[in-house]
Write a protein that holds these residues in place. Structure first.
Motif, mmCIF file in Angstrom:
data_model
loop_
_atom_site.group_PDB
_atom_site.id
_atom_site.type_symbol
_atom_site.label_atom_id
_atom_site.label_comp_id
_atom_site.label_asym_id
_atom_site.label_seq_id
_atom_site.Cartn_x
_atom_site.Cartn_y
_atom_site.Cartn_z
ATOM 1 N N HIS A 1 0.813 -1.221 0.000
ATOM 2 C CA HIS A 1 0.000 0.000 0.000
ATOM 3 C C HIS A 1 0.844 1.268 0.000
ATOM 4 N N PHE A 2 1.965 1.248 0.729
ATOM 5 C CA PHE A 2 2.775 2.462 0.864
ATOM 6 C C PHE A 2 4.151 2.337 0.203
ATOM 7 N N GLY A 3 4.835 1.230 0.444
ATOM 8 C CA GLY A 3 6.214 1.103 -0.005
ATOM 9 C C GLY A 3 6.360 0.962 -1.504
ATOM 10 N N TRP A 4 5.509 0.113 -2.114
ATOM 11 C CA TRP A 4 5.630 -0.105 -3.556
ATOM 12 C C TRP A 4 5.419 1.176 -4.357
ATOM 13 N N PRO A 5 4.383 1.982 -4.081
ATOM 14 C CA PRO A 5 4.241 3.247 -4.823
ATOM 15 C C PRO A 5 5.420 4.190 -4.620
ATOM 16 N N ARG B 1 10.593 -1.828 6.516
ATOM 17 C CA ARG B 1 11.204 -0.593 7.022
ATOM 18 C C ARG B 1 12.205 -0.027 6.022
ATOM 19 N N GLN B 2 12.924 -0.911 5.319
ATOM 20 C CA GLN B 2 13.887 -0.478 4.317
ATOM 21 C C GLN B 2 13.275 -0.345 2.927
ATOM 22 N N ASN B 3 11.972 -0.595 2.818
ATOM 23 C CA ASN B 3 11.273 -0.571 1.527
ATOM 24 C C ASN B 3 11.942 -1.528 0.543
ATOM 25 N N LEU C 1 10.431 -9.712 7.355
ATOM 26 C CA LEU C 1 9.466 -8.901 6.616
ATOM 27 C C LEU C 1 9.365 -7.493 7.188
ATOM 28 N N ILE C 2 9.297 -7.386 8.506
ATOM 29 C CA ILE C 2 9.212 -6.059 9.135
ATOM 30 C C ILE C 2 10.459 -5.246 8.820
ATOM 31 N N PHE C 3 11.615 -5.890 8.881
ATOM 32 C CA PHE C 3 12.873 -5.213 8.591
ATOM 33 C C PHE C 3 12.920 -4.757 7.136
ATOM 34 N N ARG C 4 12.478 -5.612 6.220
ATOM 35 C CA ARG C 4 12.497 -5.258 4.795
ATOM 36 C C ARG C 4 11.480 -4.160 4.477
#
Length: 290
Positions: free
Chosen positions: A34-38, A143-145, A138-141
């Motif tokens: 929702h947020f990181g990919w865009p 956070r780093q997008n 997953l949470i770490f990735r």
């Protein structure tokens, strides 16, 4: 005898627990989509003018027809769109929910402190370790997008392989005796589950090499060239190798957008690495120092 009301309460407890356990990694994946990919898409596309788009097409996509920013965005969505995450996320969610339901059902319906059902305990400990690793990763990735479809697929594979890994390592270490599983045996299965998949696979290959005298190919020289480039560390070089980039020449002429999407690393960083690799193809170590 257990009454029907007690059975209903137990069923509801299992379902609620399953939902809570499965929610955390799925929320992380959903947050990225929702947020990181865009944000990653905007970071890449904002660096291209119409002239650079034309040059990119001629170099890496000669069969394509995009000529401006709008057409380039359509091509980007076609090649790297969020739709590519649908099946990996669906498979991951299905696996996670099933294993969460299996684990919580077993825990609520068995005597955890008893000496029986040793194999079940090893399975639960292993799954718990894999769950913690997958969720943390997953949470770490996010956070780093830095989430890619292959990362989701690896998370699914990690969950599916957690029980065989736990049984194999616990048995190899002599931690399982009959059906009785001690606290150290359970902790060993948990710790093995919490290791990255690559680490566990390397350990098992080396174990097979020592026990069966097989060639485990532990001395891989494919990273040496990449590590000579400033800013590339061993974990980063391994990610390049995972994408088939094993030499400076391959990195120099790699499609930077494709490499950015597949590795999950920053686009500007990938451009810098490709530029340094290009220099390395023309100058040796002594000339670089000079």
């Amino acid at each position: 005898a257990i009454s029907e009301a007690d059975m209903s309460d137990l069923r509801n407890t299992i379902l609620i627990t399953t939902g809570i356990v499965a929610a955390l990694p799925l929320i992380a994946a959903g947050h990225f989509l929702h947020f990181g990919w865009p944000a990653r898409k905007a970071q890449i596309l904002s660096r291209f003018t119409d002239d650079s788009i034309k040059h990119y097409r001629e170099t890496f996509c000669p069969s394509s027809t995009f000529t401006n920013a709008a057409e380039f965005e359509e091509e980007y969505d076609k090649r790297y769109g969020r739709r590519l995450f649908f099946f990996p996320v669906l498979l991951f969610a299905t696996t996670l929910i099933f294993l969460s339901y299996f684990s919580t059902s077993w825990i609520w319906s068995h005597d955890w402190l008893g000496a029986s059902d040793g194999t079940g305990k090893i399975a639960i400990w292993s799954l718990a370790g894999a769950y913690i690793w997958v969720t943390y990763d997953l949470i770490f990735r996010v956070r780093q997008n830095d989430v890619v479809t292959s990362g989701i697929n690896r998370a699914t594979l990690r969950l599916l392989l957690s029980m065989p890994f736990g049984f194999a390592v616990a048995a190899f270490a002599g931690a399982i005796e009959s059906l009785h599983v001690t606290i150290p045996a359970g902790a060993l299965a948990f710790f093995v589950g919490a290791f990255p998949t690559d680490t566990v696979i390397k350990f098992m290959r080396r174990t097979a090499f020592l026990s069966l005298k097989l060639d485990a190919n532990t001395n891989d020289d494919s990273l040496k060239q990449l590590l000579k480039i400033n800013g590339i560390t061993t974990p980063i070089a391994e990610r390049f190798v995972d994408e088939g980039i094993r030499t400076n020449l391959q990195l120099a002429y790699a499609d930077p957008i494709t490499l950015t999407i597949k590795t999950g690393m920053d686009f500007a960083y990938i451009l810098a690495c490709c530029g340094h690799a290009m220099v390395r193809t023309y100058f040796n170590d002594e000339q670089m120092v000079a």
